[in-house]
Motif scaffolding. Structure first.
Motif, PDB file in Angstrom:
ATOM      1  N   SER A  61       0.686  -1.053  -0.131  1.00  0.00           N
ATOM      2  CA  SER A  61       0.065   0.123   0.104  1.00  0.00           C
ATOM      3  C   SER A  61       0.788   1.194  -0.095  1.00  0.00           C
ATOM      4  O   SER A  61       0.627   2.249  -0.679  1.00  0.00           O
ATOM      5  N   SER A  62       2.036   1.279   0.865  1.00  0.00           N
ATOM      6  CA  SER A  62       2.915   2.379   0.744  1.00  0.00           C
ATOM      7  C   SER A  62       3.373   2.656  -0.546  1.00  0.00           C
ATOM      8  O   SER A  62       3.689   3.791  -0.941  1.00  0.00           O
ATOM      9  N   ASN A  63       3.534   1.652  -1.261  1.00  0.00           N
ATOM     10  CA  ASN A  63       4.243   1.738  -2.683  1.00  0.00           C
ATOM     11  C   ASN A  63       3.162   2.226  -3.655  1.00  0.00           C
ATOM     12  O   ASN A  63       3.608   3.048  -4.477  1.00  0.00           O
ATOM     13  N   ILE A  64       1.962   1.873  -3.587  1.00  0.00           N
ATOM     14  CA  ILE A  64       0.870   2.296  -4.382  1.00  0.00           C
ATOM     15  C   ILE A  64       0.841   3.530  -4.030  1.00  0.00           C
ATOM     16  O   ILE A  64       0.479   4.575  -5.062  1.00  0.00           O
ATOM     17  N   LEU A  65       0.875   4.178  -2.722  1.00  0.00           N
ATOM     18  CA  LEU A  65       0.497   5.301  -2.299  1.00  0.00           C
ATOM     19  C   LEU A  65       1.651   6.420  -3.002  1.00  0.00           C
ATOM     20  O   LEU A  65       1.273   7.611  -3.614  1.00  0.00           O
ATOM     21  N   LYS A  66       2.873   6.126  -2.909  1.00  0.00           N
ATOM     22  CA  LYS A  66       3.881   6.660  -3.559  1.00  0.00           C
ATOM     23  C   LYS A  66       3.647   6.911  -5.035  1.00  0.00           C
ATOM     24  O   LYS A  66       3.957   7.991  -5.445  1.00  0.00           O
ATOM     25  N   GLU A  67       3.402   5.782  -5.886  1.00  0.00           N
ATOM     26  CA  GLU A  67       3.119   6.125  -7.002  1.00  0.00           C
ATOM     27  C   GLU A  67       1.930   6.967  -7.564  1.00  0.00           C
ATOM     28  O   GLU A  67       2.126   7.795  -8.368  1.00  0.00           O
ATOM     29  N   THR A  68       0.925   6.922  -6.490  1.00  0.00           N
ATOM     30  CA  THR A  68      -0.143   7.815  -6.836  1.00  0.00           C
ATOM     31  C   THR A  68       0.264   9.308  -6.637  1.00  0.00           C
ATOM     32  O   THR A  68      -0.106  10.038  -7.188  1.00  0.00           O
ATOM     33  N   GLU A  69       1.168   9.459  -5.615  1.00  0.00           N
ATOM     34  CA  GLU A  69       1.497  10.721  -5.257  1.00  0.00           C
ATOM     35  C   GLU A  69       2.138  11.541  -6.499  1.00  0.00           C
ATOM     36  O   GLU A  69       2.144  12.644  -6.779  1.00  0.00           O
ATOM     37  N   GLY A  70       3.142  10.418  -7.053  1.00  0.00           N
ATOM     38  CA  GLY A  70       4.028  11.203  -8.282  1.00  0.00           C
ATOM     39  C   GLY A  70       2.890  11.289  -9.577  1.00  0.00           C
ATOM     40  O   GLY A  70       3.277  12.370 -10.124  1.00  0.00           O
ATOM     41  N   LYS A  71       2.021  10.357  -9.598  1.00  0.00           N
ATOM     42  CA  LYS A  71       1.047  10.678 -10.596  1.00  0.00           C
ATOM     43  C   LYS A  71       0.214  12.083 -10.471  1.00  0.00           C
ATOM     44  O   LYS A  71      -0.028  12.697 -11.266  1.00  0.00           O
ATOM     45  N   ARG A  72      -0.315  12.262  -9.231  1.00  0.00           N
ATOM     46  CA  ARG A  72      -0.793  13.431  -8.895  1.00  0.00           C
ATOM     47  C   ARG A  72      -0.138  14.596  -8.908  1.00  0.00           C
ATOM     48  O   ARG A  72      -0.670  15.708  -9.674  1.00  0.00           O
ATOM     49  N   GLU A  73       1.247  14.713  -8.600  1.00  0.00           N
ATOM     50  CA  GLU A  73       1.878  15.834  -8.918  1.00  0.00           C
ATOM     51  C   GLU A  73       2.238  16.005 -10.323  1.00  0.00           C
ATOM     52  O   GLU A  73       2.130  17.107 -10.862  1.00  0.00           O
ATOM     53  N   LYS A  74       2.178  14.931 -11.204  1.00  0.00           N
ATOM     54  CA  LYS A  74       2.414  15.141 -12.660  1.00  0.00           C
ATOM     55  C   LYS A  74       1.145  15.805 -13.097  1.00  0.00           C
ATOM     56  O   LYS A  74       1.190  16.718 -13.998  1.00  0.00           O
ATOM     57  N   ILE A  75      -0.025  15.430 -12.615  1.00  0.00           N
ATOM     58  CA  ILE A  75      -1.249  15.968 -12.953  1.00  0.00           C
ATOM     59  C   ILE A  75      -1.380  17.266 -12.852  1.00  0.00           C
ATOM     60  O   ILE A  75      -1.931  18.183 -13.784  1.00  0.00           O
ATOM     61  N   GLU A  76      -1.037  17.588 -11.469  1.00  0.00           N
ATOM     62  CA  GLU A  76      -1.019  18.907 -11.185  1.00  0.00           C
ATOM     63  C   GLU A  76      -0.211  19.904 -12.283  1.00  0.00           C
ATOM     64  O   GLU A  76      -0.547  21.075 -12.407  1.00  0.00           O
ATOM     65  N   ASP A  77       0.972  19.488 -12.370  1.00  0.00           N
ATOM     66  CA  ASP A  77       1.893  20.156 -13.391  1.00  0.00           C
ATOM     67  C   ASP A  77       1.361  20.261 -14.595  1.00  0.00           C
ATOM     68  O   ASP A  77       1.409  21.475 -15.273  1.00  0.00           O
ATOM     69  N   LEU A  78       0.770  19.417 -15.212  1.00  0.00           N
ATOM     70  CA  LEU A  78       0.057  19.404 -16.357  1.00  0.00           C
ATOM     71  C   LEU A  78      -1.213  20.553 -16.539  1.00  0.00           C
ATOM     72  O   LEU A  78      -1.311  21.070 -17.151  1.00  0.00           O
ATOM     73  N   LEU A  79      -1.841  20.358 -15.116  1.00  0.00           N
ATOM     74  CA  LEU A  79      -2.876  21.313 -15.058  1.00  0.00           C
ATOM     75  C   LEU A  79      -2.768  22.792 -15.003  1.00  0.00           C
ATOM     76  O   LEU A  79      -3.350  23.635 -15.913  1.00  0.00           O
ATOM     77  N   LYS A  80      -1.570  23.137 -14.432  1.00  0.00           N
ATOM     78  CA  LYS A  80      -1.007  24.522 -14.412  1.00  0.00           C
ATOM     79  C   LYS A  80      -0.530  24.898 -15.688  1.00  0.00           C
ATOM     80  O   LYS A  80      -0.825  26.071 -16.106  1.00  0.00           O
ATOM     81  N   TYR A  81       0.034  23.992 -16.703  1.00  0.00           N
ATOM     82  CA  TYR A  81       0.349  24.259 -17.827  1.00  0.00           C
ATOM     83  C   TYR A  81      -0.871  24.519 -18.962  1.00  0.00           C
ATOM     84  O   TYR A  81      -0.726  25.592 -19.456  1.00  0.00           O
ATOM     85  N   ILE A  82      -1.702  23.809 -18.554  1.00  0.00           N
ATOM     86  CA  ILE A  82      -3.206  24.098 -19.300  1.00  0.00           C
ATOM     87  C   ILE A  82      -3.803  25.227 -18.895  1.00  0.00           C
ATOM     88  O   ILE A  82      -4.210  26.181 -19.835  1.00  0.00           O
ATOM     89  N   GLU A  83      -3.779  25.592 -17.663  1.00  0.00           N
ATOM     90  CA  GLU A  83      -4.251  26.687 -17.278  1.00  0.00           C
ATOM     91  C   GLU A  83      -3.597  27.924 -17.911  1.00  0.00           C
ATOM     92  O   GLU A  83      -4.297  29.043 -18.126  1.00  0.00           O
ATOM     93  N   GLU A  84      -2.503  28.204 -17.775  1.00  0.00           N
ATOM     94  CA  GLU A  84      -1.669  28.922 -18.298  1.00  0.00           C
ATOM     95  C   GLU A  84      -2.008  29.029 -19.800  1.00  0.00           C
ATOM     96  O   GLU A  84      -1.797  30.349 -20.537  1.00  0.00           O
ATOM     97  N   ARG A  85      -1.874  28.278 -20.507  1.00  0.00           N
ATOM     98  CA  ARG A  85      -2.215  28.110 -21.971  1.00  0.00           C
ATOM     99  C   ARG A  85      -3.680  28.702 -22.134  1.00  0.00           C
ATOM    100  O   ARG A  85      -3.563  29.265 -23.271  1.00  0.00           O
ATOM    101  N   LEU A  86      -4.434  28.378 -21.346  1.00  0.00           N
ATOM    102  CA  LEU A  86      -6.015  28.580 -21.621  1.00  0.00           C
ATOM    103  C   LEU A  86      -5.887  30.365 -21.544  1.00  0.00           C
ATOM    104  O   LEU A  86      -6.545  30.989 -22.152  1.00  0.00           O
ATOM    105  N   LYS A  87      -5.276  30.930 -20.516  1.00  0.00           N
ATOM    106  CA  LYS A  87      -5.244  32.422 -20.120  1.00  0.00           C
ATOM    107  C   LYS A  87      -4.656  33.149 -21.652  1.00  0.00           C
ATOM    108  O   LYS A  87      -5.283  33.977 -22.133  1.00  0.00           O
ATOM    109  N   THR A  88      -3.402  32.618 -22.308  1.00  0.00           N
ATOM    110  CA  THR A  88      -2.836  32.808 -23.433  1.00  0.00           C
ATOM    111  C   THR A  88      -3.844  32.933 -24.467  1.00  0.00           C
ATOM    112  O   THR A  88      -4.022  33.927 -25.244  1.00  0.00           O
ATOM    113  N   LEU A  89      -4.414  31.771 -24.614  1.00  0.00           N
ATOM    114  CA  LEU A  89      -5.547  31.572 -25.728  1.00  0.00           C
ATOM    115  C   LEU A  89      -6.703  32.725 -25.499  1.00  0.00           C
ATOM    116  O   LEU A  89      -7.225  33.235 -26.554  1.00  0.00           O
ATOM    117  N   GLU A  90      -7.064  32.948 -24.289  1.00  0.00           N
ATOM    118  CA  GLU A  90      -8.370  33.755 -23.865  1.00  0.00           C
ATOM    119  C   GLU A  90      -7.786  35.099 -24.524  1.00  0.00           C
ATOM    120  O   GLU A  90      -8.652  36.068 -25.139  1.00  0.00           O
TER     121      GLU A  90
END
Length: 110
Positions: A61-90
């Motif tokens: 479970s700890s290993n799965i939790l670590k993997e999930t944390e890594g994926k969450r951080e990656k998703i947050e980075d992608l979300l920030k990029y998408i939000e910045e790109r959306l502002k530029t496009l607006e």
């Protein structure tokens, strides 16, 4: 349908261990355990009590939790990029829908 793994996990949770299916003490084992260090005795007690299964699952479970944390951080980075790109496009959208001087040119041609 019940899988073999499910049956083995159920038996281990009830106290039946894969490593000692007969629950017999081998010759010399008692003497070995009596002179064994505390950490080894603790490991044996955990196995006999059936907590080893839960320790293994906790590690999993700890290993799965670590993997999930890594994926969450990656998703947050992608979300920030998408939000910045959306502002530029607006901003570009505003610029192209109302370009400066466009109304004057249209009025001038009429």
């Amino acid at each position: 349908m019940v899988t073999k793994t499910d049956v083995m996990n159920l038996l281990e949770s009830a106290g039946f261990s894969r490593s000692n299916p007969y629950y017999t003490v081998k010759q010399g084992k008692i003497n070995q355990m009596a002179t064994a260090p505390d950490s080894q005795r603790l490991q044996l007690l955990r196995e006999v009590a059936g907590t080893r299964v839960y320790d293994e699952r906790r590690v999993e479970s700890s290993n799965i939790l670590k993997e999930t944390e890594g994926k969450r951080e990656k998703i947050e980075d992608l979300l920030k990029y998408i939000e910045e790109r959306l502002k530029t496009l607006e901003e570009e959208k505003k610029h192209f829908t109302n370009p400066p001087g466009f109304i004057r040119k249209v009025i001038f041609w009429i």
